[in-house]
Scaffold this active site. Structure first.
Site, PDB file in Angstrom:
ATOM      1  N   GLY A   1      -1.234  -5.595  -1.017  1.00  0.00           N
ATOM      2  CA  GLY A   1       0.226  -5.659  -1.712  1.00  0.00           C
ATOM      3  C   GLY A   1      -0.140  -4.134  -1.624  1.00  0.00           C
ATOM      4  O   GLY A   1      -0.692  -3.265  -1.038  1.00  0.00           O
ATOM      5  N   LYS A   2       0.743  -3.522  -2.601  1.00  0.00           N
ATOM      6  CA  LYS A   2       1.432  -1.674  -2.762  1.00  0.00           C
ATOM      7  C   LYS A   2       1.877  -1.835  -3.679  1.00  0.00           C
ATOM      8  O   LYS A   2       3.070  -2.691  -4.057  1.00  0.00           O
ATOM      9  CB  LYS A   2       2.156  -1.599  -0.870  1.00  0.00           C
ATOM     10  CG  LYS A   2       1.597   0.368  -1.501  1.00  0.00           C
ATOM     11  CD  LYS A   2      -0.346   0.030  -1.188  1.00  0.00           C
ATOM     12  CE  LYS A   2      -0.662   1.664  -1.121  1.00  0.00           C
ATOM     13  NZ  LYS A   2      -1.974   1.803  -0.526  1.00  0.00           N
TER      14      LYS A   2
END
Ligand code: GLU
Length: 450
Positions: free
Chosen positions: A135-136
């Site tokens: 994720g980011k």
């Protein structure tokens, strides 16, 4: 046998569109056009998927981000006015564990960039073989123009707005460009207040006083050092005496410079947003770090007499050095300047610093590239160790953490190196082949829920 995808890769589409079809072009780089970070990431995926002969169904499940969230964050500024900031969280894949990846505060953040970064996190965690997905997050803001209290309100609002996405078993953020352990403390506090529980495992990269891990601050750079040592040893060379240029003097670049220097290398150039500084006789990386900490950057570093300012900051990438560490942002070495890059080892401290054309050119020139998802995975490896310690409530010494990190890095390096030999491909393709295989297998074993 799974069938190879019939979908045309972005690379070949771009190649067709382009008018450049002359013989002078390096094979495989025909029709170089600037690509975005996410387009570049998709090209990287396609190249490894070809090696693995993945079917289109397998690709469909693991290539694209699974959940994209965009929010507007209203924040009260110190003068009483309200400003809104656009923010993102992208969860690329959670087949192997909770989404994992940092949050970036930068004026040039875009959804395209956050998608690329989330994609790289999925495959970074898989190549390191830690049980987490990718994720980011990102906020479009120049944090240097915010006061500390504005920064705190922005950070808390980010976490509060997206609170349902996060959780120690859902999605675990961490620091990235311009986000610090203090910001992680605010994230953790905001989440814990919402949940009326103490939940340190919801973010990593926290201060030591709040459940951070020993060794986390230098972990990305230490991982880069371990990977570089391994690469150099595989080529029967020795690190001491090698010259180094480091682009980017934030957390990753500055500690990479000091660690490589402590291993006997000579750091001859460093750079940050204030410019590039060069001294062929060597720059003391520890002194440079002390200077940059005190002055919040390298502005005026040339006035100390320790190095000369280079005319063009990007020229640092073209210096005749043994080791180049791009530790700044994406797409720094592309089809435009790759031909001029002379370093024999390129150790990617940043995420996505090379585009696919640069990869081809540098492979052909014989540079040994340690790709980002391997080279800078030390940060997320120690984030994982921090999360484990939070879950147990028992904390390890820095020696223990560093030796675990070394074990993870060496194992990952060897898996990628051996795959490179088997498939006769680049280290980057090999790193994606190893990690895509792992994500794809996890995904198939889980099957579809409905
Ligand atoms: N932002 C770092 C990276 O790009 C660390 C991510 C993490 O620790 O979750 O790898």
């Amino acid at each position: 046998m799974p069938k190879t995808t019939k979908k045309e890769s972005i690379a070949s589409k771009l190649a067709k569109k382009s008018p450049m079809k002359t013989a002078a072009v390096i094979p495989g780089t025909e029709g170089h056009q600037p690509v975005s970070a996410f387009e570049n990431a998709m090209i990287q995926f396609d190249e490894a998927a070809k090696v693995l002969k993945l079917s289109s169904s397998q690709i469909a499940v693991i290539k694209q981000p699974r959940r994209i969230t965009e929010v507007q964050l209203p924040v009260r500024m110190d003068d009483g006015s309200i400003e809104t900031f656009t923010a993102y969280r992208v969860q690329h894949n959670i087949a192997r564990g909770p989404a994992k990846g940092g949050v970036r505060f930068h004026q040039n953040v875009s959804l395209d960039e956050v998608k690329a970064l989330a994609f790289w996190m999925t495959y970074k965690c898989a190549v390191a073989d830690i049980p987490m997905g990718g994720g980011k997050g990102g906020v479009i803001v120049d944090p240097s123009r915010l006061s500390v209290s504005e920064l705190e309100r922005l950070s808390r609002r980010y976490f509060a707005e997206l609170v349902d996405l996060f959780g120690p078993d859902r999605d675990v953020p961490a620091p990235d460009v311009n986000t610090t352990s203090q910001i992680m403390a605010w994230f953790m506090d905001t989440y814990s207040m919402h949940h009326r529980n103490h939940v340190p495992g919801v973010v990593t990269g926290k201060p030591l006083e709040l459940g951070g891990s020993a060794g986390r601050v230098m972990a990305t750079s230490r991982g880069l050092l371990f990977a570089t040592r391994r690469a150099v040893a595989r080529k029967s060379e020795k690190l001491p005496g090698m010259t180094v240029a480091v682009q980017g003097f934030g957390n990753v670049g500055s500690y990479s410079a000091t660690l490589l220097q402590d291993d006997g290398c000579k750091v001859v150039a460093i750079s940050d947003v204030n410019g590039a500084f060069h001294n062929p006789n060597g720059i003391d990386a520890h002194k440079a770090l002390a200077y940059s900490t005190k002055n919040r950057g390298l502005k005026g570093f040339d006035l100390t007499g320790m190095a000369k300012k280079m005319k063009n900051a990007l020229d640092i990438l073209e210096l005749d050095v043994d080791i180049l560490c791009p530790c700044a942002l994406e797409l720094q070495i592309t089809g435009k300047n790759a031909q001029k890059v002379k370093a024999r080892y390129i150790c990617e401290g940043a995420n996505g610093p090379l585009d696919h054309t640069a990869d081809k050119i540098l492979d052909k020139k014989g540079s040994f590239i340690i790709p980002d998802i391997l080279c800078n995975s030390g940060g997320v490896i120690v984030s994982y160790l921090e999360w484990v310690q939070n879950n147990m409530g028992y904390y390890w010494t820095e020696e223990r953490v560093n030796s675990d990190l070394e074990r993870f890095m060496n194992k990952a390096f060897d898996a990628v190196y051996d795959t490179m030999k088997v498939h006769k491909c680049s280290m980057r393709v090999a790193a994606f082949a190893v990690s895509i295989q792992r994500v794809s297998q996890a995904s198939e074993l889980r099957g579809l829920y409905a």
